[in-house]
Design a protein around this motif. Sequence first.
Motif, PDB file in Angstrom:
ATOM      1  N   ARG A 146     -58.082  34.331 -49.379  1.00 11.61           N
ATOM      2  CA  ARG A 146     -59.435  34.566 -49.878  1.00 11.61           C
ATOM      3  C   ARG A 146     -60.300  35.271 -48.833  1.00 11.61           C
ATOM      4  O   ARG A 146     -60.999  36.255 -49.136  1.00 11.61           O
ATOM      5  CB  ARG A 146     -60.080  33.243 -50.279  1.00 11.61           C
ATOM      6  CG  ARG A 146     -61.487  33.421 -50.871  1.00 11.61           C
ATOM      7  CD  ARG A 146     -62.085  32.093 -51.326  1.00 11.61           C
ATOM      8  NE  ARG A 146     -62.332  31.187 -50.207  1.00 11.61           N
ATOM      9  CZ  ARG A 146     -61.613  30.107 -49.951  1.00 11.61           C
ATOM     10  NH1 ARG A 146     -60.586  29.776 -50.742  1.00 11.61           N
ATOM     11  NH2 ARG A 146     -61.911  29.328 -48.927  1.00 11.61           N
ATOM     12  N   GLU A 161     -61.896  39.148 -49.095  1.00  6.26           N
ATOM     13  CA  GLU A 161     -63.326  39.414 -48.960  1.00  6.26           C
ATOM     14  C   GLU A 161     -63.605  40.389 -47.817  1.00  6.26           C
ATOM     15  O   GLU A 161     -64.434  41.300 -47.947  1.00  6.26           O
ATOM     16  CB  GLU A 161     -64.073  38.100 -48.725  1.00  6.26           C
ATOM     17  CG  GLU A 161     -64.054  37.167 -49.930  1.00  6.26           C
ATOM     18  CD  GLU A 161     -64.644  35.807 -49.612  1.00  6.26           C
ATOM     19  OE1 GLU A 161     -64.961  35.553 -48.423  1.00  6.26           O
ATOM     20  OE2 GLU A 161     -64.780  34.978 -50.548  1.00  6.26           O
ATOM     21  N   HIS A 212     -62.702  44.030 -48.717  1.00  2.00           N
ATOM     22  CA  HIS A 212     -63.719  44.698 -49.535  1.00  2.00           C
ATOM     23  C   HIS A 212     -64.831  45.264 -48.654  1.00  2.00           C
ATOM     24  O   HIS A 212     -65.303  46.389 -48.868  1.00  2.00           O
ATOM     25  CB  HIS A 212     -64.306  43.724 -50.555  1.00  2.00           C
ATOM     26  CG  HIS A 212     -63.396  43.408 -51.695  1.00  2.00           C
ATOM     27  ND1 HIS A 212     -62.695  44.378 -52.379  1.00  2.00           N
ATOM     28  CD2 HIS A 212     -63.053  42.230 -52.285  1.00  2.00           C
ATOM     29  CE1 HIS A 212     -61.970  43.822 -53.334  1.00  2.00           C
ATOM     30  NE2 HIS A 212     -62.159  42.511 -53.292  1.00  2.00           N
TER      31      HIS A 212
END
Length: 404
Positions: A376, A380, A383
């Motif tokens: 996760r 993130e 991005h």
Amino acid sequence: MRALIITAGSRGDVAPFTGLGRRLQEAGHEVAVAAHSGFAGLIGGCGLGFRVVPGDPQGLIRDWARAGSREEVQALTRAYADGLADGVAQAVEGGVDVLLTAFGPAPLARVAGDALGIPVIGTYLVPSVPTGEFALPNARVAADAGPEGTLAAGRDVVWRAEGVFSGAATRLRAHFGLPAAEPSAPSGVRPVFHGFSPSVLPRPADWPSWVDASGYWWPARPDGWQPPAELVDFLQAGPPPVFIGFGSMAVGEGERLGELVAGAVRRAGVRAVVQAGWAGLDGFGDDVLAIGDVPHDWLFPRTAAVVHHAGAGTTAAALRAGVPAVPVPVMADQPFWAARLCELGVAPRSLPFADLTAEALATAITDSLTEPSYHRCATELAHAITAEDGAAAVLAHLEGGSAG
């Protein structure tokens, strides 16, 4: 504008400049990269000019390991630096309007810039300007040093780096007919752009205004590159594998590392793509494929996790891919980036190379794949990184006419 990028070292010290160079070239500038002869194909394959500088960094690492004394190491390093100085002198003979330099050869680039009366821009891949906010890579700083102690340790890092090239810089000044008394040092290069993401390492507030963290300069792929059919088939034959590679580290330790990696892969119950690197690493078993150089931007997004030596370039590529990491740092800036990966939550732990075992590696691989938070956090961060344009600041500076 004729731009010459000066760099030296391993592939990780060269590849990012193919991306920066191509970006400048696409904007209409004439770009060449001065690097060791082994990178002629990489640089030329990306459509950039190439100018050779002497030196064999792989051989230098091997000779360092074999050296019997500190004096012998210093002599080897001085000879390497002298070769770079000769290469810089020859590289600028072809005509150049601006020099962009990696941190290592920055003192030599400064001399050449002074001699030619042209601007020199620092394009550094690791944080190389002292700050009180964190310890620079290779800093000798106590845990309780505080901001002032951390800043002083950073200045010592720069001072030691300058010392490596001081003799070579003096020789280069003599070559160009410059006064020998004037110092040439990376601390005198400005402006400085750091090619790492501020999402990964925020720009310190106490850096001077002429120092920036612009974002990553992603390596360009050689024109016409296609993935090996064997690799494509392996990727399609099962679940995403784990990538394992140590880049330019562990020269000559391929056999020992191969057995260790094979044992870790068996224990973790995963498939693996193993990159040979300078160690000559090889893979064993049906679930392991050994490969040579493959662009990381193509391969890493197709993997489940990346085990790597935490060099700046490989760290960046793994973060961009949005997959968990297992850092195995060996030397130089690698412990710095390994610690940062753990702080960012994309790696379970750092495994220092000197202490690496098959059991520890297997456990870390398993943890990286089974704890959802690592994936996760990696997603993130990817991005954020991909939204940045690291080359834009360098290009804007060149085209703004303020290089100097």
